[in-house]
Scaffold this motif. Sequence first.
Motif, PDB file in Angstrom:
ATOM      1  N   LYS A 237       0.765  -1.207  -0.327  1.00 48.65           N
ATOM      2  CA  LYS A 237      -0.307  -0.025  -0.184  1.00 48.65           C
ATOM      3  C   LYS A 237       0.334   1.670  -0.024  1.00 48.65           C
ATOM      4  CE  LYS A 237      -3.411  -0.198   3.005  1.00 48.65           C
ATOM      5  NZ  LYS A 237      -4.052  -0.409   4.623  1.00 48.65           N
ATOM      6  N   GLN A 238       2.144   1.333   0.462  1.00 53.84           N
ATOM      7  CA  GLN A 238       2.932   2.258   0.255  1.00 53.84           C
ATOM      8  C   GLN A 238       3.375   2.695  -0.678  1.00 53.84           C
ATOM      9  OE1 GLN A 238       5.211   1.388   3.832  1.00 53.84           O
ATOM     10  NE2 GLN A 238       3.732   1.831   5.854  1.00 53.84           N
ATOM     11  N   ILE A 239       3.596   1.311  -1.236  1.00 52.27           N
ATOM     12  CA  ILE A 239       4.347   1.715  -2.663  1.00 52.27           C
ATOM     13  C   ILE A 239       3.347   1.997  -3.486  1.00 52.27           C
ATOM     14  CG2 ILE A 239       5.711   0.270  -4.767  1.00 52.27           C
ATOM     15  CD1 ILE A 239       6.558  -1.630  -2.733  1.00 52.27           C
ATOM     16  N   LEU A 240       1.597   2.261  -3.332  1.00 49.27           N
ATOM     17  CA  LEU A 240       1.537   2.001  -4.073  1.00 49.27           C
ATOM     18  C   LEU A 240       0.757   3.492  -4.058  1.00 49.27           C
ATOM     19  CD1 LEU A 240      -1.608  -0.848  -4.587  1.00 49.27           C
ATOM     20  CD2 LEU A 240       0.609  -0.057  -6.133  1.00 49.27           C
ATOM     21  N   SER A 241       0.706   4.011  -2.768  1.00 48.17           N
ATOM     22  CA  SER A 241       0.783   5.630  -3.167  1.00 48.17           C
ATOM     23  C   SER A 241       2.040   6.331  -2.950  1.00 48.17           C
ATOM     24  CB  SER A 241       0.917   5.640  -1.046  1.00 48.17           C
ATOM     25  OG  SER A 241       0.313   6.632  -0.418  1.00 48.17           O
ATOM     26  N   ALA A 242       3.118   5.909  -3.026  1.00 45.81           N
ATOM     27  CA  ALA A 242       3.942   6.862  -3.916  1.00 45.81           C
ATOM     28  C   ALA A 242       4.170   7.019  -4.722  1.00 45.81           C
ATOM     29  CB  ALA A 242       5.580   5.832  -3.103  1.00 45.81           C
ATOM     30  N   HIS A 243       3.486   5.876  -5.392  1.00 50.59           N
ATOM     31  CA  HIS A 243       3.895   5.890  -7.212  1.00 50.59           C
ATOM     32  C   HIS A 243       2.429   6.764  -7.520  1.00 50.59           C
ATOM     33  CE1 HIS A 243       7.633   3.876  -8.291  1.00 50.59           C
ATOM     34  NE2 HIS A 243       7.046   3.524  -6.440  1.00 50.59           N
ATOM     35  N   GLY A 244       1.437   7.480  -6.456  1.00 47.92           N
ATOM     36  CA  GLY A 244       0.495   8.484  -6.940  1.00 47.92           C
ATOM     37  C   GLY A 244      -1.393   6.992  -7.523  1.00 47.92           C
TER      38      GLY A 244
END
Length: 117
Positions: free
Chosen positions: A20-27
């Motif tokens: 979830k953190q990775i996806l959020s960091a990529h918008g």
Amino acid sequence: MLTMKKLEIIIRPENLETLKQILSAHGVSGMTLLSAMGAGNQHGEKDVTQLQGGNFHINLLPKIYIITYVKDISINDLLVDIHESLTTGDVGDGKVVVSALEDAMRIRTGERGEKAL
């Protein structure tokens, strides 16, 4: 209209918050999440479970199945980050399947294409 991609991501449950953190960091702001059971190259755990009606051999492991949609321009860096953050080097780490997405529509507004993501 730019190219869009559909990602189907299957991971170990303990990796959900990191993903979830990775996806959020990529918008990536939206996702659909399902609890799943599965077996791949690791063939699951071989266990006998007694349920009403008899004994059953269960060889499936708990997994999390996520579906999300992204703009094509961000896909390579996203895949690298998922790999680098979630790999243990053991079978059962999961998979990411990338498919071309022809169109998308937000039902509430009727927006189409990337605007619907």
